[in-house]
Write an enzyme that holds these catalytic residues in place. Structure first.
Site, PDB file in Angstrom:
ATOM      1  CD  GLU A 223      54.623 -72.886   3.033  1.00 12.71           C
ATOM      2  OE1 GLU A 223      54.992 -73.533   2.035  1.00 12.71           O
ATOM      3  OE2 GLU A 223      55.407 -72.264   3.765  1.00 12.71           O
TER       4      GLU A 223
ATOM      5  CB  THR B 269      83.544 -96.660   8.193  1.00 13.82           C
ATOM      6  OG1 THR B 269      83.794 -95.268   8.206  1.00 13.82           O
ATOM      7  CG2 THR B 269      84.219 -97.317   9.358  1.00 13.82           C
TER       8      THR B 269
END
Ligand code: ADP
Length: 566
Positions: free
Chosen positions: A379, A164
């Site tokens: 983790e 756009t």
């Protein structure tokens, strides 16, 4: 009464035979109504002899008149009522039919301030469209040479890449009006409205020529006709037909240039792509690293940045971001900066904005110790395995700060610049990814035993299955050999692909594929477990540090892991 007549007390008599009565007016002014028999000759005679004037009044005419008036009034009321109702329904119908015509929405934007310099990172597309601008500015030079400028340009690319913006920039550069409409706005409840809107749009555009008409999400009307299940959507097809007709109806070089955007060029009707229609296709891809840096600097122009901010650094850390994502990143950073009441946007704010966008909003820190410890091991498992596996990404940070959406912590890696720039992935690096992804589960197994592993790794497992499947069926990275067994990525396009969605291999091959996928995953898990088993004490150390410090960055992590960061 007869006596009164003959006595001369009555002045006048009015006989009303229809009512069988006589109105008597006396000489002294009184009046009276006296009933009589229908053929009462006596009254007549007496009146005659006394010389009293007598009139006979026939009121049947009056009565008939009254009846007539009543009937006429009734008919009038009925007619008026009916016509009122008719008018009302005609108004409703008019309003319905007028949807297409009354078009207050399509208004051209005349003085756009967007210029090519505001669009960054999509250089090829920009260069291609430069000639459209030149044409709009000075059409004569093209017409003199007999050149025909394309009427329709299709911009294809993922959302947020600046399609756009590019269309607006062309209009802005050329200084012509800009009509913008989303294709979905054409389609209405009523059949035929879409087509009339298309006509309307083009009529206005021709009035304002030269101009740019931009149709966003053209796939909403431009899908392949006849591809729906159980027949097509009439309204959409009519709209598309009208669009095609209008495009054919243009004279060459009429000055109206149609730009359309889509992210699914594969579902568009081939008739749209014929020469003379959208015959030019321009791909607007996600920006590469340099493109991202350029986009970031475009958006940094209006925002004060701290001297320490290196945009190229942030371009490296945002692989896969579109122009819109990058604009959003700087905007979020600006909001955070305002909240911190600092004068300029710094690295810390961009960092927080990035995490907000990629990981979600921060949630309250975990209190529960056992859970926190488990997440920490998970983790650290990912991070340590990554640090120990060749071809795996470098650890950027490990953190235990939870995010909304149930994420207890995460490990982030530095994107591999080479891979990003070339867009090529090696077999070794994909295998390394599998190992790293399973590092969390491996850590849980090593520390807590295989009976105590949690479902926290389900996201990792999903990723592993997907990647392994792609490695086997699309990239030829398995013992099944260099064959592509499935075509990549595109979702099923209703109707058309559903019929062809059968796998193109035998059942036994399907089993072999599943076997290969499982082998890849199992090997990766074994490798991760082996790496972690021998480093139990390093893991414990890292977990203690992580729980205490909540976040470990590259250097700190490598130092604690006893590895030199290279
Ligand atoms: P699309 O039409 O491709 O979905 P847009 O053109 O609407 O994307 O982009 C949305 C916003 O993202 C733009 O207004 C602009 O701020 C930003 N943006 C996207 N791509 C770029 C780019 N290449 N250069 C600068 N800004 C961009």
């Amino acid at each position: 009464m007869l006596r009164q007549i003959s006595d001369g007390k009555v002045k006048e008599l009015v006989l009303v035979p229809a009512r069988r009565e006589v109105l008597v007016r006396y000489t002294d002014g009184r009046k009276a109504t006296v009933p009589i028999l229908i053929n009462d000759q006596q009254v007549l005679r007496t009146a005659e002899s006394a010389g009293v004037p007598l009139t006979v009044k026939d009121i049947r005419g009056d009565q008939a008149m009254a009846g007539l008036v009543g009937n006429v009034a009734l008919i009038l009321i009925v007619v008026l009522g009916l016509s009122f109702l008719l008018r009302r329904s005609a108004q409703v119908a008019n309003r319905a039919m007028g949807f297409g015509r009354s078009q207050p929405r399509v208004k051209p934007q005349d003085d756009l301030t967007v210029r090519f310099e505001d669009v960054a990172g999509i250089t090829e597309a920009k260069d291609e469209l430069q000639e459209v601008v030149t044409f709009l500015r000075e059409p004569e030079s093209f017409i003199r040479l007999g050149a025909k400028i394309p009427r329709g340009v299709l911009l294809v690319g993922p959302p947020g890449t600046g399609k756009t913006l590019l269309a607006k920039a062309i209009a802005g550069e050329a200084g012509v009006p800009f009509f913008s409409m989303a294709a979905s706005e054409f389609v209405e409840l009523f059949v035929g409205v879409g087509a009339s809107r298309v006509r309307d749009l083009f009529r206005q555009a021709k009035d304002k020529s030269p101009c740019i008409v931009f149709i966003d999400e053209i796939d909403a009307v431009g899908r392949q006709r006849g591809a729906g299940i159980g027949g097509g959507n009439d309204e959409r097809e009519q709209t598309l037909n009208q669009l095609l007709t209008e495009m054919d109806g243009f004279a060459d070089n009429s000055g109206v240039i149609l730009l359309a955007a889509t992210n699914r060029a594969d579902v568009l009707d081939t008739a749209l792509m014929r020469p003379g229609r959208f015959d030019r296709r321009i791909y607007v891809d996600l920006p590469d690293r340099r493109g991202r840096e350029a986009i970031l600097s475009v958006h940094a122009r209006s925002r004060p940045l701290d001297d320490g901010v290196d945009l190229s650094d942030w371009a490296i850390r945002t692989p896969g971001f579109s122009g819109a994502d990058l604009a959003n990143l700087l905007n979020e950073a600006a909001i955070l900066t305002a909240r911190d009441q600092v004068a300029a946007i710094g690295n810390a704010q961009i960092e927080r904005a990035l995490e907000r966008i990629t990981m979600g909003l921060t949630a309250a820190p975990l209190q529960d110790n056992a859970k926190k410890r488990l997440i920490a091991y998970h983790e650290i498992g990912h991070a340590l395995v990554a640090a120990l596996t060749p071809h795996a990404g470098k650890v950027d940070k490990v953190t235990l700060l939870p995010r909304s959406g149930g994420v207890g912590g995460f490990t982030r890696f530095w994107p591999d610049e080479e891979e990003i720039d070339s867009g090529l992935l090696t077999r070794a690096s994909l295998k390394a990814r599998l190992v790293v992804a399973l590092g969390g589960r491996a850590a849980e197994m090593v520390v807590f035993g295989s009976g105590e592993v949690t479902q926290g790794a389900s996201g990792d497992l999903q990723m592993v299955s997907q990647l392994a499947r792609e490695m086997v069926t699309r990239f030829g990275f398995s013992e099944l050999g260099p064959v592509a067994l499935e075509s990549g990525g595109n979702e099923v396009f209703l109707g058309r692909d559903l019929m062809n969605a059968r796998p193109s291999y035998a059942e036994s091959t399907g089993k072999a594929i599943d076997g290969q996928i499982r082998d890849l995953a199992k090997h990766a898990l074994q490798q991760a477990v082996a790496l972690l088993e021998s480093r139990r004490s390093t893991m414990d150390q890292l977990v203690e540090a992580l729980i205490a410090e909540e976040t470990l960055h590259t250097e700190r992590f490598m130092e604690l892991a006893g590895l030199t960061s290279a």
